[in-house]
Design a protein around this motif. Structure first.
Motif, PDB file in Angstrom:
ATOM      1  N   GLU A 346       0.832  -1.216   0.000  1.00 17.64           N
ATOM      2  CA  GLU A 346       0.000   0.000   0.000  1.00 17.64           C
ATOM      3  C   GLU A 346       0.860   1.257   0.000  1.00 17.64           C
ATOM      4  N   THR A 347       1.851   1.317  -0.894  1.00 17.08           N
ATOM      5  CA  THR A 347       2.659   2.543  -0.979  1.00 17.08           C
ATOM      6  C   THR A 347       2.185   3.351  -2.197  1.00 17.08           C
ATOM      7  N   HIS A 348       2.759   4.530  -2.377  1.00 17.18           N
ATOM      8  CA  HIS A 348       2.397   5.374  -3.520  1.00 17.18           C
ATOM      9  C   HIS A 348       3.104   4.905  -4.802  1.00 17.18           C
ATOM     10  N   ASP A 349       4.033   3.925  -4.679  1.00 21.55           N
ATOM     11  CA  ASP A 349       4.939   3.583  -5.774  1.00 21.55           C
ATOM     12  C   ASP A 349       4.485   2.277  -6.444  1.00 21.55           C
ATOM     13  N   LYS A 350       4.008   2.399  -7.688  1.00 23.26           N
ATOM     14  CA  LYS A 350       3.445   1.216  -8.363  1.00 23.26           C
ATOM     15  C   LYS A 350       4.505   0.136  -8.621  1.00 23.26           C
ATOM     16  N   TYR A 351       5.756   0.551  -8.791  1.00 23.36           N
ATOM     17  CA  TYR A 351       6.816  -0.441  -9.036  1.00 23.36           C
ATOM     18  C   TYR A 351       7.079  -1.245  -7.763  1.00 23.36           C
ATOM     19  N   TRP A 352       7.169  -0.524  -6.668  1.00 27.43           N
ATOM     20  CA  TRP A 352       7.429  -1.203  -5.402  1.00 27.43           C
ATOM     21  C   TRP A 352       6.263  -2.145  -5.040  1.00 27.43           C
ATOM     22  N   ASN A 353       5.043  -1.627  -5.229  1.00 24.38           N
ATOM     23  CA  ASN A 353       3.875  -2.465  -4.899  1.00 24.38           C
ATOM     24  C   ASN A 353       3.866  -3.739  -5.742  1.00 24.38           C
ATOM     25  N   ALA A 354       4.267  -3.607  -7.010  1.00 24.64           N
ATOM     26  CA  ALA A 354       4.282  -4.787  -7.891  1.00 24.64           C
ATOM     27  C   ALA A 354       5.291  -5.816  -7.365  1.00 24.64           C
ATOM     28  N   ALA A 355       6.439  -5.332  -6.912  1.00 21.03           N
ATOM     29  CA  ALA A 355       7.456  -6.260  -6.393  1.00 21.03           C
ATOM     30  C   ALA A 355       6.954  -6.955  -5.125  1.00 21.03           C
ATOM     31  N   GLN A 356       6.311  -6.181  -4.252  1.00 22.76           N
ATOM     32  CA  GLN A 356       5.791  -6.770  -3.022  1.00 22.76           C
ATOM     33  C   GLN A 356       4.699  -7.804  -3.345  1.00 22.76           C
ATOM     34  N   ARG A 357       3.882  -7.503  -4.359  1.00 19.96           N
ATOM     35  CA  ARG A 357       2.840  -8.474  -4.755  1.00 19.96           C
ATOM     36  C   ARG A 357       3.471  -9.719  -5.354  1.00 19.96           C
ATOM     37  N   GLU A 358       4.554  -9.535  -6.099  1.00 18.65           N
ATOM     38  CA  GLU A 358       5.240 -10.718  -6.641  1.00 18.65           C
ATOM     39  C   GLU A 358       5.692 -11.613  -5.483  1.00 18.65           C
ATOM     40  N   LEU A 359       6.249 -10.985  -4.461  1.00 19.32           N
ATOM     41  CA  LEU A 359       6.714 -11.751  -3.298  1.00 19.32           C
ATOM     42  C   LEU A 359       5.531 -12.457  -2.620  1.00 19.32           C
ATOM     43  N   GLN A 360       4.443 -11.717  -2.454  1.00 16.13           N
ATOM     44  CA  GLN A 360       3.247 -12.277  -1.799  1.00 16.13           C
ATOM     45  C   GLN A 360       2.677 -13.458  -2.581  1.00 16.13           C
ATOM     46  N   ARG A 361       2.651 -13.319  -3.906  1.00 13.43           N
ATOM     47  CA  ARG A 361       1.938 -14.315  -4.709  1.00 13.43           C
ATOM     48  C   ARG A 361       2.785 -15.462  -5.215  1.00 13.43           C
ATOM     49  N   THR A 362       4.092 -15.203  -5.421  1.00 12.16           N
ATOM     50  CA  THR A 362       4.907 -16.294  -5.984  1.00 12.16           C
ATOM     51  C   THR A 362       5.926 -16.849  -4.997  1.00 12.16           C
ATOM     52  N   GLY A 363       6.296 -16.036  -3.988  1.00 12.15           N
ATOM     53  CA  GLY A 363       7.308 -16.517  -3.050  1.00 12.15           C
ATOM     54  C   GLY A 363       8.716 -16.117  -3.434  1.00 12.15           C
ATOM     55  N   LYS A 364       8.864 -15.236  -4.404  1.00 14.59           N
ATOM     56  CA  LYS A 364      10.185 -14.643  -4.687  1.00 14.59           C
ATOM     57  C   LYS A 364       9.997 -13.352  -5.458  1.00 14.59           C
ATOM     58  N   ILE A 365      11.075 -12.582  -5.599  1.00 15.03           N
ATOM     59  CA  ILE A 365      11.024 -11.360  -6.414  1.00 15.03           C
ATOM     60  C   ILE A 365      12.146 -11.449  -7.430  1.00 15.03           C
ATOM     61  N   HIS A 366      11.878 -10.920  -8.618  1.00 17.11           N
ATOM     62  CA  HIS A 366      12.928 -10.837  -9.633  1.00 17.11           C
ATOM     63  C   HIS A 366      14.121 -10.057  -9.056  1.00 17.11           C
ATOM     64  N   ASN A 367      15.326 -10.498  -9.386  1.00 20.69           N
ATOM     65  CA  ASN A 367      16.517  -9.914  -8.752  1.00 20.69           C
ATOM     66  C   ASN A 367      16.591  -8.395  -8.869  1.00 20.69           C
ATOM     67  N   TYR A 368      16.327  -7.862 -10.050  1.00 19.45           N
ATOM     68  CA  TYR A 368      16.461  -6.410 -10.223  1.00 19.45           C
ATOM     69  C   TYR A 368      15.433  -5.673  -9.362  1.00 19.45           C
ATOM     70  N   MET A 369      14.212  -6.195  -9.349  1.00 20.99           N
ATOM     71  CA  MET A 369      13.157  -5.562  -8.545  1.00 20.99           C
ATOM     72  C   MET A 369      13.435  -5.720  -7.052  1.00 20.99           C
ATOM     73  N   ARG A 370      14.110  -6.804  -6.721  1.00 19.00           N
ATOM     74  CA  ARG A 370      14.404  -7.053  -5.307  1.00 19.00           C
ATOM     75  C   ARG A 370      15.354  -6.001  -4.744  1.00 19.00           C
ATOM     76  N   MET A 371      16.268  -5.562  -5.597  1.00 21.44           N
ATOM     77  CA  MET A 371      17.209  -4.517  -5.165  1.00 21.44           C
ATOM     78  C   MET A 371      16.442  -3.215  -4.936  1.00 21.44           C
ATOM     79  N   TYR A 372      15.578  -2.887  -5.894  1.00 19.98           N
ATOM     80  CA  TYR A 372      14.780  -1.659  -5.788  1.00 19.98           C
ATOM     81  C   TYR A 372      13.877  -1.727  -4.550  1.00 19.98           C
ATOM     82  N   TRP A 373      13.212  -2.858  -4.415  1.00 18.40           N
ATOM     83  CA  TRP A 373      12.269  -3.116  -3.295  1.00 18.40           C
ATOM     84  C   TRP A 373      12.966  -2.879  -1.951  1.00 18.40           C
ATOM     85  N   CYS A 374      14.168  -3.400  -1.828  1.00 18.56           N
ATOM     86  CA  CYS A 374      14.864  -3.312  -0.541  1.00 18.56           C
ATOM     87  C   CYS A 374      15.405  -1.898  -0.300  1.00 18.56           C
ATOM     88  N   LYS A 375      15.976  -1.316  -1.337  1.00 15.60           N
ATOM     89  CA  LYS A 375      16.574   0.021  -1.143  1.00 15.60           C
ATOM     90  C   LYS A 375      15.518   1.065  -0.788  1.00 15.60           C
TER      91      LYS A 375
END
Ligand code: FAD
Length: 462
Positions: A346-375
């Motif tokens: 529930e952030t203002h950032d659609k890219y970050w939300n997509a990465a968090q949803r990937e984690l929620q739904r698949t159990g992992k995040i794409h490596n590039y998005m994972r860096m963005y997500w964490c930073k």
């Protein structure tokens, strides 16, 4: 008796406890703790070989520990799906699988003539091995089977960068890339009188376990060595040829998506490299890129877990990184989100939300998005220490590949570890920053966003 029975390099094998006199125990026990696989399993083959020499049967003991970090439905289902398949596979090899809950297996260790155990790297996992040693009444041998190059062969000290460990790994690569033939046990253990917790289905097992039901299972990854091999085949046949060029594009189908299987030992990195090397030689750019991720970075993570006692914590970051983050800890943050808001994307950032949803739904995040997500967590929490703790919590709780040395290396990298200082900016200080602009330049970013929309169901399986 040699430590290594000639099947594998002696460096994979370490005696943790000497036997007392002639081994009298009735069987050889292999405690399968990290390498959840029947094929290309160094510890299993070692146990079979030694059992044949001792003219004893070998039994595989599989402890289901409820009190491991994040014992949730998602992680346990993945593990149990594989367990049911392994029982059938081991039985075909005349090897009994003895499943016990928590530490109910320790009495068996007193009856065994030899105990073999996998080598894990995380602190709680090392404590488990200590328990095995304390409880065994005989010789205990640990086998390092989930890396290409055993940790101490590559280096005897904490390695600060991928570039410092890379030459040490690469020079040993060929030596440790060997096929591992399966051997037949001379004596079957199927008739051994050892009660085992055997259920027909995953659901039956789950009824008997205290697991957190709030993290739901995912359909995207199904547990099993067969699934790992299927994905490996897809990777080698249709993704490896674009791996170097496209692995950092979140919308491209270029990565192996093997991390959950590697995490649970359902596939060995040696198997992955051997399969890939049937397609390309090691001088090929895609192979070099794969070696860099699968071996250099993955094994740097194991080096860190072994040699940095504070790995996986904010306090384990290099001094310069903590200092620069602390210097900017009171910089004004435009957005500060609660853990609940982050967890629910529930952030203002659609890219970050997509990465968090990937984690929620698949159990992992794409490596590039994972860096963005964490930073981004550094920017959106009140203090970098909180950001670090949230990253570990979310990654370990929802990631099927979480609670792995890679988890803590990846998170630490986002906070400056294994990286160099950059020019100073607000909040991040000298830590490398990642912006939306860099994401927008990725050709597949819109495809990625569409796959991980709020209402969507996530990606189809591969
Ligand atoms: C913040 C953060 C958290 C991470 N958490 C995890 C985690 O919990 N578990 C995990 O396995 N990886 C983690 N990584 C590393 C990396 O993101 C994943 O390994 C990768 O995305 C897995 O996808 P794949 O299997 O398709 O990788 P591929 O590109 O196909 O690579 C093959 C294998 O190599 C290893 N690998 C690839 N990239 C890295 C890397 N950067 N560091 C270490 N090993 C790597 C993995 O085992 C991976 O499965 C994290 C990275 C970051 C930045």
């Amino acid at each position: 008796m040699s430590d290594s029975p000639g099947l594998m390099r002696a460096e994979r094998v370490r005696r943790l406890k000497a036997g007392v006199g002639e081994s009298r125990g009735g069987f050889v026990a292999y405690v399968m703790y990290a390498s959840h696989r029947v094929n290309h399993n160094y510890a299993l083959e070692y146990a079979v070989q030694r059992a044949n020499e001792l003219r004893k049967p070998v039994a595989v003991i599989f402890p289901i520990i409820e009190k491991k970090p994040h014992p949730n439905l998602r992680r346990f289902r993945f593990m149990l799906e594989n367990l049911l398949k392994m029982r059938r596979e081991l039985s075909r090899r005349n090897i009994k699988l003895v499943v016990r809950k928590n530490f109910e297996f320790t009495s068996l260790l007193k009856e065994a003539g030899l105990v073999v155990v996998d080598r894990p790297y995380l602190t709680h996992q090392r404590r488990f091995v200590d328990e095995v040693v304390v409880n065994a009444g005989s010789e205990v041998v640990m086998v390092e089977g989930d890396v290409v190059v055993p940790v101490e062969v590559a280096s005897q000290r904490p390695e600060p960068y991928a570039r410092t460990i890379r030459p040490k790994i690469v020079k040993n690569l060929e030596k440790f890339l060997e096929p591992l033939p399966a051997q037949a046990p001379q004596t079957s253990s199927l008739q051994l009188d050892m009660p085992s917790w055997d259920e027909e289905t995953v659901e039956d097992y789950l009824k008997g376990l205290d697991v957190d039901p709030t993290v739901e299972p995912v359909g995207y990854f199904v547990g099993g060595e067969d699934e790992a091999m299927r994905r490996l085949t897809v990777f080698v046949s249709s993704r490896l040829d674009v791996y170097a060029e496209k692995r950092s594009d979140p919308g491209a189908e270029a990565c192996s998506e093997l991390s959950p299987y590697l995490r649970w030992g359902m596939v060995c990195p040696v198997q992955v490299l051997l399969a890939a090397s049937k397609k390309f030689g090691f001088d090929n750019v895609n192979m070099q890129s794969l070696v860099n991720e699968l071996v250099v970075w993955r094994e740097l993570a194991r080096n860190a877990a072994v040699f940095n006692p504070l790995y996986g914590s904010y306090d384990g970051l290099p001094e310069w990184a903590r200092q620069t983050l602390e210097n900017h800890a009171s910089d004004r943050r435009e957005h500060v989100y609660s853990l609940h808001e982050l967890e629910n994307a529930e952030t203002h950032d659609k890219y970050w939300n997509a990465a968090q949803r990937e984690l929620q739904r698949t159990g992992k995040i794409h490596n590039y998005m994972r860096m963005y997500w964490c930073k981004k967590l550094i920017e959106w929490t009140d203090h970098p220490r909180t950001a670090f703790e949230y990253a570990v919590y979310l990654n370990d709780r929802y990631g099927l590949d979480g609670v792995d040395p890679n988890s803590y290396l990846g998170i630490s990298w986002c906070f400056g570890a294994f990286d160099r200082p950059f020019f100073e900016t607000k909040i991040y200080g000298k830590i490398r920053k990642m912006t939306e602009e860099s994401l927008k330049r990725k050709p597949g970013i819109n495809k990625y966003l569409n796959l991980h929309t709020a209402g969507g169901g996530g990606p189809a399986g591969i």
